[in-house]
Design a protein around this motif. Structure first.
Motif, short mmCIF file in Angstrom:
data_model
loop_
_atom_site.label_atom_id
_atom_site.label_comp_id
_atom_site.label_asym_id
_atom_site.label_seq_id
_atom_site.Cartn_x
_atom_site.Cartn_y
_atom_site.Cartn_z
N VAL A 39 0.96 -1.08 0.03
CA VAL A 39 0.11 -0.04 0.09
C VAL A 39 0.96 1.31 0.07
CG1 VAL A 39 -1.65 1.41 1.43
CG2 VAL A 39 -1.87 -1.12 1.16
N ARG A 99 -7.40 -2.16 -2.06
CA ARG A 99 -8.64 -1.54 -1.35
C ARG A 99 -9.61 -2.47 -1.05
NH1 ARG A 99 -9.59 3.66 -0.38
NH2 ARG A 99 -8.30 4.30 -1.88
N GLY A 103 -10.40 -3.75 2.95
CA GLY A 103 -10.41 -2.06 3.16
C GLY A 103 -10.13 -1.61 4.45
N PHE A 106 -6.18 -1.80 4.47
CA PHE A 106 -5.83 -0.90 3.52
C PHE A 106 -5.69 0.67 4.21
CE2 PHE A 106 -6.24 2.22 0.23
CZ PHE A 106 -5.44 2.01 -0.79
N ASN A 107 -6.83 0.88 5.02
CA ASN A 107 -7.07 2.14 5.71
C ASN A 107 -6.06 2.35 6.66
OD1 ASN A 107 -8.82 3.03 3.71
ND2 ASN A 107 -10.47 2.49 4.96
N LYS A 108 -5.90 1.22 7.50
CA LYS A 108 -4.97 1.01 8.46
C LYS A 108 -3.55 1.43 8.27
CE LYS A 108 -3.84 -1.05 12.75
NZ LYS A 108 -4.14 -2.52 13.69
N CYS A 110 -2.42 3.09 5.35
CA CYS A 110 -2.57 4.47 5.21
C CYS A 110 -2.50 5.52 6.27
CB CYS A 110 -3.76 4.98 4.05
SG CYS A 110 -3.88 4.27 2.75
N ALA A 111 -3.03 5.17 7.19
CA ALA A 111 -2.92 5.86 8.63
C ALA A 111 -1.74 5.81 9.16
CB ALA A 111 -4.02 5.29 9.57
N SER A 114 0.85 7.91 6.84
CA SER A 114 0.56 8.97 7.13
C SER A 114 1.25 9.70 8.19
CB SER A 114 -0.80 9.53 7.10
OG SER A 114 -0.82 10.81 7.31
N TYR A 131 -1.08 9.97 1.84
CA TYR A 131 -1.58 8.59 2.55
C TYR A 131 -2.99 8.95 3.13
CZ TYR A 131 2.35 6.13 1.22
OH TYR A 131 3.30 5.40 0.60
N HIS A 132 -3.26 10.04 3.58
CA HIS A 132 -4.54 10.56 4.37
C HIS A 132 -5.64 10.59 3.19
CE1 HIS A 132 -7.12 12.72 6.85
NE2 HIS A 132 -7.41 13.57 5.97
N ALA A 135 -6.77 6.95 1.77
CA ALA A 135 -7.59 6.33 2.69
C ALA A 135 -9.06 6.78 2.51
CB ALA A 135 -7.25 6.34 4.37
#
Length: 135
Positions: A39, A99, A103, A106-108, A110-111, A114, A131-132, A135
């Protein structure tokens, strides 16, 4: 790709990503680092060990091994100055699959990415913002 997607379609895309991309990575440690590690646009050894390893189910030592073995997967990454970069041509096609594969994970990632870029000295706010927004 939103929440209104047909669950069967999401499952199909997840299986497609698993079959077409992840199963082509021969080494199991490299495979664990690749998902969800790719990611990230680029992975340094330190990033693999200190940030991504816990999310990839790897110890720090295993992350070092995974980094070396993922480096050999030249069809998915290139190396520039000791950093592995997810090939942009492949990344453009696989990021949506990633994603949909998971999902929440994926978002974790990205966080985490960031936060990692904001914590760097000097901070990299542009990368953090990327990255923010991803997500």
């Amino acid at each position: 790709m939103g929440e209104d997607c047909d669950p069967q379609s999401v499952d199909f895309v997840g299986r497609l990503y698993q079959k077409r991309i992840l199963e082509h990575i021969g080494d199991p440690y490299a495979r664990q680092l690749a998902w969800p590690g790719l990611v990230a646009r680029s992975i340094s050894r330190e990033l693999a060990r200190d940030v991504l390893a816990p999310e990839c189910g790897l110890s720090a030592e295993q992350a070092d091994i995974a980094f070396e073995r993922l480096r050999r997967e030249v069809w998915i990454v290139t190396e520039e100055g000791g950093v592995l970069r997810h090939r942009p041509d492949l990344r453009a096609r696989t990021l949506p699959l990633m994603r949909r594969h998971n999902g929440a994970l994926f978002n974790k990632i990205c966080a985490l990415m960031s936060a990692h870029h904001l914590d760097k000295k000097p901070a990299e706010p542009l990368e953090a913002t990327y990255y923010h927004l991803l997500a």
